[in-house]
Design an enzyme around this catalytic site. Structure first.
Site, PDB file in Angstrom:
ATOM      1  N   GLY A  49       0.845  -1.181   0.000  1.00 34.46           N
ATOM      2  CA  GLY A  49       0.000   0.000   0.000  1.00 34.46           C
ATOM      3  C   GLY A  49       0.883   1.234   0.000  1.00 34.46           C
ATOM      4  N   GLN A  54       3.034  10.165   0.920  1.00 33.78           N
ATOM      5  CA  GLN A  54       4.356   9.517   0.962  1.00 33.78           C
ATOM      6  C   GLN A  54       5.194   9.819  -0.270  1.00 33.78           C
ATOM      7  OE1 GLN A  54       2.547   5.487   2.116  1.00 33.78           O
ATOM      8  NE2 GLN A  54       4.542   5.438   3.105  1.00 33.78           N
ATOM      9  N   CYS A 101       6.444   0.325   6.961  1.00 36.25           N
ATOM     10  CA  CYS A 101       6.043   1.504   6.189  1.00 36.25           C
ATOM     11  C   CYS A 101       7.230   1.947   5.353  1.00 36.25           C
ATOM     12  CB  CYS A 101       5.630   2.613   7.158  1.00 36.25           C
ATOM     13  SG  CYS A 101       5.096   4.123   6.336  1.00 36.25           S
ATOM     14  N   LEU A 102       6.975   2.232   4.071  1.00 34.96           N
ATOM     15  CA  LEU A 102       8.082   2.658   3.203  1.00 34.96           C
ATOM     16  C   LEU A 102       8.677   3.989   3.669  1.00 34.96           C
ATOM     17  CD1 LEU A 102       6.670   1.702  -0.316  1.00 34.96           C
ATOM     18  CD2 LEU A 102       8.355   0.455   1.051  1.00 34.96           C
ATOM     19  N   HIS A 143      -3.940   1.592   7.796  1.00 33.80           N
ATOM     20  CA  HIS A 143      -2.590   2.172   7.804  1.00 33.80           C
ATOM     21  C   HIS A 143      -2.476   3.281   6.756  1.00 33.80           C
ATOM     22  CE1 HIS A 143       2.000   1.630   7.800  1.00 33.80           C
ATOM     23  NE2 HIS A 143       1.777   2.412   6.763  1.00 33.80           N
ATOM     24  N   GLU A 144      -2.950   2.981   5.536  1.00 31.52           N
ATOM     25  CA  GLU A 144      -2.797   3.967   4.444  1.00 31.52           C
ATOM     26  C   GLU A 144      -3.679   5.199   4.670  1.00 31.52           C
ATOM     27  OE1 GLU A 144      -0.323   3.632   2.669  1.00 31.52           O
ATOM     28  OE2 GLU A 144       0.011   1.513   3.082  1.00 31.52           O
ATOM     29  N   HIS A 147      -2.269   7.808   6.879  1.00 28.49           N
ATOM     30  CA  HIS A 147      -1.295   8.723   6.262  1.00 28.49           C
ATOM     31  C   HIS A 147      -1.962  10.029   5.803  1.00 28.49           C
ATOM     32  CE1 HIS A 147       2.546   6.660   6.145  1.00 28.49           C
ATOM     33  NE2 HIS A 147       2.001   5.556   5.681  1.00 28.49           N
TER      34      HIS A 147
END
Ligand code: ZN
Length: 176
Positions: A49, A54, A101-102, A143-144, A147
């Site tokens: 995701g 991000q 997480c990236l 999670h996404e 953000h």
């Protein structure tokens, strides 16, 4: 296709409230390209995701990789964009699970999330749709979507005791 640079923790864009996208804007070429670039960037970095903030775009867009057959973990992945997603919690049950997480590279931590959710969102043509999710896809969506409100998974951890680098994760934690 463009691979975009991923913002890492510390960059202020990750802590901003992202703006809503007007349905008329969704169909515009620039926004369609952002959806595709976000998907390409997610694939390149082996994420499941990715949220627009991000990649330094503070708009309410996320992409999530989902199995074509939700019952079959081996089925092909398709990338689903969610524009202006809103989450309704469907279950009182909270499950703790590992997340990464990236934007917080090389780390994992255990995060409590609602077990089942309903997401209401625009699709890439600007049409409203609803989807009920449970288990891992429900976790990824939560999670996404966080953000978009400037929230990172470490903010949701009950304690930082399980925050770990991947190498230590493999050595000490990857048993349960
Ligand atoms: Zn993330």
């Amino acid at each position: 296709m463009s691979i975009l640079k991923v913002a890492r923790i510390g960059h202020p864009v990750l802590r901003q409230q992202a703006r809503r996208v007007e349905p008329t804007e969704i169909r515009q070429a620039a926004f369609q390209k952002l959806i595709d670039d976000l998907a390409d960037t997610m694939n390149e970095d082996h994420g499941i995701g990715l949220a627009a903030p991000q990649v330094h775009e503070s708009v309410r867009l996320v992409v999530v990789g989902m199995h074509k057959d939700p019952e079959d973990d081996e089925s092909e992945l398709r990338i689903v964009p969610f524009v202006n997603p809103e989450i309704e919690v469907l279950s009182k049950e909270i499950i703790e699970g590992w997340e990464g997480c990236l934007s917080i590279p090389e780390m994992r931590g255990r995060v409590p999330r609602a077990a089942a959710i309903r997401v209401r969102s625009h699709d890439r043509r600007g049409k409203l749709f609803e989807m009920d999710l449970e288990g891992y896809p429900a976790r990824v969506l939560q999670h996404e979507t966080d953000h978009l409100d400037g929230v990172l998974f470490i903010d949701r951890m009950r304690s930082l005791d399980t925050l770990t680098y991947l190498e230590e994760f493999a050595r000490y934690w990857n048993k349960d």
